[in-house]
Design an enzyme around this catalytic site. Structure first.
Site, short mmCIF file in Angstrom:
data_model
loop_
_atom_site.label_atom_id
_atom_site.label_comp_id
_atom_site.label_asym_id
_atom_site.label_seq_id
_atom_site.Cartn_x
_atom_site.Cartn_y
_atom_site.Cartn_z
N SER A 49 -31.63 -5.39 30.60
CA SER A 49 -30.31 -4.54 30.06
C SER A 49 -31.21 -3.82 29.21
O SER A 49 -31.95 -4.56 27.95
CB SER A 49 -29.24 -5.09 30.29
OG SER A 49 -29.25 -5.71 29.45
N ASP A 81 -32.76 -2.58 33.96
CA ASP A 81 -31.44 -2.65 34.68
C ASP A 81 -31.05 -1.82 33.70
O ASP A 81 -30.51 -1.59 32.85
CB ASP A 81 -31.39 -3.69 34.80
CG ASP A 81 -30.01 -3.74 34.79
OD1 ASP A 81 -30.32 -3.56 36.53
OD2 ASP A 81 -29.21 -4.77 35.41
N HIS A 82 -30.58 -0.40 34.86
CA HIS A 82 -29.51 0.25 34.43
C HIS A 82 -30.00 1.25 33.03
O HIS A 82 -29.20 1.20 31.87
CB HIS A 82 -28.01 -0.01 33.71
CG HIS A 82 -26.73 -1.14 35.36
ND1 HIS A 82 -26.20 -0.41 36.01
CD2 HIS A 82 -27.11 -2.16 35.90
CE1 HIS A 82 -25.92 -0.92 36.98
NE2 HIS A 82 -26.53 -2.03 36.91
N ASP A 103 -30.17 5.21 36.08
CA ASP A 103 -28.39 5.44 36.47
C ASP A 103 -27.87 6.42 35.47
O ASP A 103 -27.09 6.51 34.94
CB ASP A 103 -27.70 3.82 35.65
CG ASP A 103 -26.66 3.92 35.58
OD1 ASP A 103 -25.44 4.71 36.47
OD2 ASP A 103 -25.54 3.49 36.21
N GLU A 133 -29.52 5.27 41.52
CA GLU A 133 -28.26 4.46 41.69
C GLU A 133 -27.51 6.09 42.38
O GLU A 133 -26.63 6.76 41.80
CB GLU A 133 -27.43 4.25 40.81
CG GLU A 133 -26.07 3.59 40.97
CD GLU A 133 -25.46 2.83 40.19
OE1 GLU A 133 -25.46 2.11 39.69
OE2 GLU A 133 -23.82 2.55 40.16
N GLY A 180 -20.14 -8.40 37.26
CA GLY A 180 -18.89 -9.35 36.58
C GLY A 180 -18.64 -10.22 37.08
O GLY A 180 -18.58 -10.33 38.47
N GLY A 208 -23.98 -6.00 41.80
CA GLY A 208 -23.08 -6.74 41.53
C GLY A 208 -22.97 -8.16 42.27
O GLY A 208 -22.10 -8.32 43.19
N THR A 232 -23.98 -12.25 36.18
CA THR A 232 -23.49 -13.22 35.82
C THR A 232 -23.38 -14.65 35.98
O THR A 232 -23.08 -15.02 35.64
CB THR A 232 -22.14 -12.36 36.27
OG1 THR A 232 -22.57 -11.15 35.81
CG2 THR A 232 -20.60 -12.38 36.01
#
Ligand code: G3H
Ligand code: ZN
Length: 283
Positions: A49, A81-82, A103, A133, A180, A208, A232
């Site tokens: 990230s 990522d993102h 993103d 996305e 999360g 997710g 997570t």
């Protein structure tokens, strides 16, 4: 060996399986992910990230993942990522990321499309794959925060237009997962996934995925998900084992001994997820 995101994703799309995409922050997590992938003989995506990059340093993280990835006996892609920050995206291209997620989900449809296209026009000629996305995935993933009332599922018509106009390599779709820890049970819209996969016939990404029951992951993969993002579950494995270690062995102060059980726990989670994805022995 280090490869592009597309090398891994196209094979997964054609072979009807998914590849685990695991978030790393440091040397130990990266080693755990690669060792797990090697033991499973599976291709793997290691993702960072923007906040992981800020934490570890961009050159440092690039050196860790690229070095271990090059030495690995399985295909490894280094993925952002993102990515929301233009400067970080450009730096990742400069420092050897082989795959980038732009993103643009916080923008409206046409702005998301315009900015995604801009990233693709720079990244693809450099041999770097791009993920985008469409729709809004709820929950918290480092700097990306979406309240459940603002989360929106991916519209199949929009998805088709988005892909045709941008030529994006793989698409993250919102079908009911969230980032999360889940409050309640995840409720995935498999019908929507089925429609989108049939219309796009291209690699799709599930964000997710931590906390999603095994049967749901397997069903999502059977309907066309090719990249399963897990963060997570790795963090929680780390936390549980670190806590247990400190309670059971309060006198040990050697960081190497303290990190061994946590790294091992992460490795076991990665192996379990790889099996769920169906990518064992696909390297
Ligand atoms: O982009 C990363 C993932 O979507 C991870 O989500 O933390 O819920 O596993 P997770
Ligand atoms: Zn995500």
């Amino acid at each position: 060996m280090l490869v592009t995101g597309n090398d891994i994703m196209q094979k997964a799309h054609e072979g009807g399986y998914a590849v685990g995409a695991f978030n790393t922050n440091n040397l130990e997590m990266t080693k755990a992910i690669i060792e797990a992938a090697e033991e499973e003989k599976a291709p793997v995506i290691i993702q960072t990230s923007q906040s992981a990059i800020a934490y570890a340093g961009i050159e440092e993280l690039a050196m860790i993942v690229r070095q271990l990835g090059e030495k690995a006996s399985v295909p490894v892609a280094l993925h952002l990522d993102h990515g929301t920050d233009w400067k970080v995206i450009m730096q990742c291209l400069r420092y050897g990321w082989t795959s980038i997620m732009f993103d643009g989900s916080k923008y409206d449809f046409s702005k998301n499309m315009e900015l995604t296209k801009k990233v693709i026009d720079i990244a693809n000629p450099m041999g770097v794959s791009v993920e985008a996305e469409l729709g809004k995935i709820g929950g918290v993933e480092d700097q990306v925060r979406v309240l459940s009332k603002d989360a929106t599922m991916t519209d199949p018509d929009e998805a088709e237009e988005f892909v045709n106009k941008t030529g994006v390599d793989f698409l993250a779709i919102a079908i009911g997962t969230c980032h999360g820890v889940y409050q309640g049970e995840p409720d995935l819209d498999f019908e929507r996934l089925d429609v989108i996969k049939k219309r796009l016939n291209m690699p799709l990404v599930l964000h997710g995925a931590s906390g999603v029951p095994e049967e749901d992951i397997r069903k999502a993969v059977s309907l066309g998900i090719n990249k399963v993002n897990i963060d997570t579950d790795l963090r929680q494995a780390f936390q549980r084992n670190m806590h247990k270690f400190v309670q059971e062995q309060p006198d040990v102060y050697d960081p190497r001994k303290m990190l061994a059980p946590t790294t091992n726990a992460i490795k076991e989670v990665v192996k379990t997820k790889i099996k769920m994805c169906g990518s064992s022995n696909k390297a």
